[in-house]
Design a protein around this motif. Structure first.
Motif, mmCIF file in Angstrom:
data_model
loop_
_atom_site.group_PDB
_atom_site.id
_atom_site.type_symbol
_atom_site.label_atom_id
_atom_site.label_comp_id
_atom_site.label_asym_id
_atom_site.label_seq_id
_atom_site.Cartn_x
_atom_site.Cartn_y
_atom_site.Cartn_z
ATOM 1 N N GLY A 206 -34.023 98.180 31.580
ATOM 2 C CA GLY A 206 -34.419 97.509 30.344
ATOM 3 C C GLY A 206 -33.462 97.795 29.202
ATOM 4 N N GLN A 209 -30.184 95.871 29.719
ATOM 5 C CA GLN A 209 -30.313 94.450 29.372
ATOM 6 C C GLN A 209 -30.408 94.241 27.861
ATOM 7 O OE1 GLN A 209 -33.681 92.942 31.576
ATOM 8 N NE2 GLN A 209 -32.658 93.161 33.566
ATOM 9 N N ALA A 210 -30.896 95.264 27.141
ATOM 10 C CA ALA A 210 -31.021 95.153 25.683
ATOM 11 C C ALA A 210 -29.726 95.488 24.963
ATOM 12 C CB ALA A 210 -32.137 96.068 25.188
ATOM 13 N N ARG A 303 -37.019 94.210 23.488
ATOM 14 C CA ARG A 303 -36.952 92.965 24.259
ATOM 15 C C ARG A 303 -37.751 91.851 23.597
ATOM 16 N NH1 ARG A 303 -35.235 92.217 29.385
ATOM 17 N NH2 ARG A 303 -35.875 90.331 30.491
ATOM 18 N N VAL A 329 -38.415 92.379 33.340
ATOM 19 C CA VAL A 329 -37.143 93.109 33.417
ATOM 20 C C VAL A 329 -36.558 93.061 34.824
ATOM 21 C CG1 VAL A 329 -36.133 95.438 33.325
ATOM 22 C CG2 VAL A 329 -37.603 94.651 31.479
#
Length: 636
Positions: A206, A209-210, A303, A329
């Motif tokens: 997570g 990806q952020a 997110r 996610v």
């Protein structure tokens, strides 16, 4: 609000999920078919008192911080910010006091049920009242823990809610009934590792990806999710430093100090030292677990921001958001969603199995054995297994009640505070105040329970009296209404607009933060118990059974002359471990209470003590080594 969005498992997810559940079951079956094969109550209920520090500590960690924490903490952080992080402060005293006060008393008395202590210290009536209260507490709590992961799984995958409850309950009942406490502890170890792995995977992926943890932290600061130190002493405030750091201590004492599920693990340790060390090992592990939950909440916020899946209608409650976030996610990573969901279910299984085993123990030791002194060991073991199975079926039924409790985390903690608080109070009354008598204990316990239910029911009634269009928001203390939970920004906005006056009088009591329940109710028991004891001939120190009182007053009032300390019954220290356990006064009393002796344990004990006596005759005395066994040296 649109329909709930469902994401479905891929084949690898189902395979990993099934493998982990099967592995948990196989561990239980292994211990059912190996070793002594659970043929004695000592092996089934106490693992033959043979467990080492590491498995006991991981089992202590898993027992009450599994699915509830995994679902509740990230949702709490996402909605209200990181104020909950200060709960970690409460673990310091919440584990230090059990390690150096409760464990030495319980372990040296060689108990099986914690409530045996109440009869040794007071009388049989107090023991039965404590046992019945514990059974009530744990059956309701298990309803919450059993329902929570099934609810989340249903929300994001469409898996039948009550089918999941039934499957999880039956799997847990199977390996608990067959494998006993040893199976429960080692399954907890495996499930704890899976829990850490699942949460770490979510945070790493997570955050990546952020844009990295730096970006996650920046968004959290911009979104006002990083809470500062709130020193507001108002007990009606939901979360402040004092609420979490002080009120939380009493909550942890009720769990790690006197709860049978945890005490049973201490008593299964090979030595008192290993039992104490298990508490010390839990402390850093608990801090890591709390941090993982908080970081998951911050990654969730990075997110979704203020535009939560709840507002969009993707989920119905905050408690479903974590699993939705995990599925989102891991959308393009087959297998990882199955790992996390299995981690969630494994956590719930560890908690439920602990409850089944502890409930069977207290029922057997406190409600059956004293009235069936001629029961054979084989029959007692078979009945213990039957009780574990029966409690499994009862908890399945109680899961339905949990569906009406609102927020999972707060509901579970509120139950422990409301019912666990009075139990903590009656143990503290007996252990710390030698003048307390059985009449004071009974009246104090009843007063504490009445007070707890008065506050709980009053809170519920006052909440129902509020307009149904908005959730109760008085200082953010109340539990959110089921299916109508708002985000922190909405709560802040509505609060600032309505500017409700602070509650006063009885209404303030109804709005007490749920983390103060345990402190308030245990204090009520102690104060009422002491007043009644002093009015109805307080106990004399010479009438107390050796080893049942911890000399806290003697240590705190060391500066007083001895004659005054004698009046206050605070002179006699807790004795060292007796050389002849079976002939010690409180061991004789315990055998008379329970009616059934344990020949195997007696044989082991006598042989061990003979060896110790021989060693002592030939060895040079080492006073410094013995200090670790004297309770004054481990006093707070």
């Amino acid at each position: 609000m649109g329909d709930v969005v469902q994401m479905h498992f891929s084949t690898p997810d189902y395979v990993i999920f099934a493998l982990l559940l099967v592995a948990s079951t196989c561990i239980g079956l292994f211990y059912a078919l190996s070793g002594g094969r659970q043929r004695t109550t000592q092996e089934f209920l106490l693992a033959d008192r043979s467990m080492s520090c590491l498995p006991v500590s991981l089992s202590l960690l898993a027992s009450f911080q599994s699915a509830v924490a995994i679902l509740g903490v990230p949702s709490e952080i996402y909605t209200y910010g990181t104020q909950f992080w200060f709960m970690g402060v409460s673990y310091f005293l919440g584990l230090l006091v059990p390690a150096h006060v409760f464990i030495p008393v319980f372990y040296r008395l060689r108990l099986t049920s914690a409530y045996e202590y109440l009869e040794l210290r007071f009388n049989k009536t107090v023991r039965i009242m404590g046992t019945v209260t514990f059974i009530f507490q744990m059956v309701i709590y298990m309803g919450v823990v059993l329902y929570a992961p099934a609810l989340a799984l249903n929300a994001v995958t469409g898996f039948d809610l009550w089918g999941a409850v039934l499957a999880m309950g039956l799997v847990c009942t199977l390996y608990t009934t067959l494998g006993g406490l040893k199976a429960v502890i080692w399954t907890d170890v495996f499930q704890t590792i899976v829990m850490f792995a699942g949460q770490l995977a979510v945070i790493i992926v997570g955050a990546h990806q952020a844009g990295g943890m730096g970006e996650v932290w920046r968004k959290a600061i911009n979104g006002s999710r990083i809470a500062s130190l709130d020193l507001n002493p108002d007990p009606t405030e939901r979360h402040t430093f004092w609420t979490l750091g002080v009120g939380g201590v009493f909550l942890k004492l009720a769990v790690y100090g006197v709860n049978q599920a945890q005490v049973q693990r201490y008593l299964s340790s090979r030595t008192e030292r290993e039992a104490v060390m298990s508490c010390y090992v839990v402390f850093p592990c608990q801090q890591v677990l709390t941090c993982l939950g908080c970081l998951m909440g911050l990654v969730m916020f990075s997110r979704y921001g203020e535009d939560s899946p709840l507002d969009k209608g993707y989920v119905k409650t905050n408690d479903q958001m974590v699993l939705y976030f995990v599925m989102d996610v891991f959308r393009d990573l087959p297998g990882l969603p199955g790992l996390f969901v299995a981690c969630l279910f494994s956590g719930a299984l560890s908690t439920i199995s602990s409850a089944f085993n502890s409930l069977a123990t207290v029922t057997m030791e406190d409600l059956i054995k004293p009235y069936c002194p001629d029961m054979t060991e084989a029959k007692a073991t078979l009945l213990s297994k039957g009780l574990a199975f029966a409690y499994g079926l009862v908890c399945l039924a109680m899961a339905y009640t949990a569906s009406h409790m609102g927020s999972v985390l707060q509901a579970a903690l509120s139950i422990f505070g409301m019912v666990g608080g009075p139990l903590l109070g009656v143990f503290c009354l007996g252990m710390f105040f030698p003048c307390a008598n059985s009449t004071g204990a009974i009246v104090g316990l009843v007063a504490g329970l009445v007070m707890s239910f008065w506050i709980g029911i009053g809170h519920f009634v006052s909440r129902m009296a509020l307009p149904t269009t908005l959730p109760p928001i008085i200082n953010g203390t109340a539990m959110p209404l089921p299916g109508n939970m708002t985000t922190a920004v909405m709560t802040t906005l509505i609060t600032s607009i309505t500017a409700k006056p602070k509650p006063t009088g009885v209404q303030a009591l109804y709005n007490l933060s749920y983390l103060w329940y345990s402190a308030h109710n245990s204090t009520t028991v102690v104060i009422v118990g002491l007043i009644v004891s002093l009015l109805t001939s307080p106990m004399k120190e010479k009438d107390l059974l050796p080893g049942t009182v911890y000399p806290v007053l003697g240590n705190l009032l060391f500066f007083l002359p001895e004659r005054y300390r004698e009046i206050l019954c605070c002179v006699t220290p807790l004795p060292q471990k007796p050389k002849a356990i079976d002939t010690h006064p409180y061991q004789m009393a315990r055998k008379e209470i329970n009616g059934v002796s344990h020949p195997k344990e007696k044989e082991k004990t006598e042989e061990t003590e003979r060896e110790k006596d021989e060693d002592e005759e030939t060895a040079t005395p080492q006073p410094s080594c013995r200090l670790t066994h004297t309770l004054q040296e481990t006093a707070l």
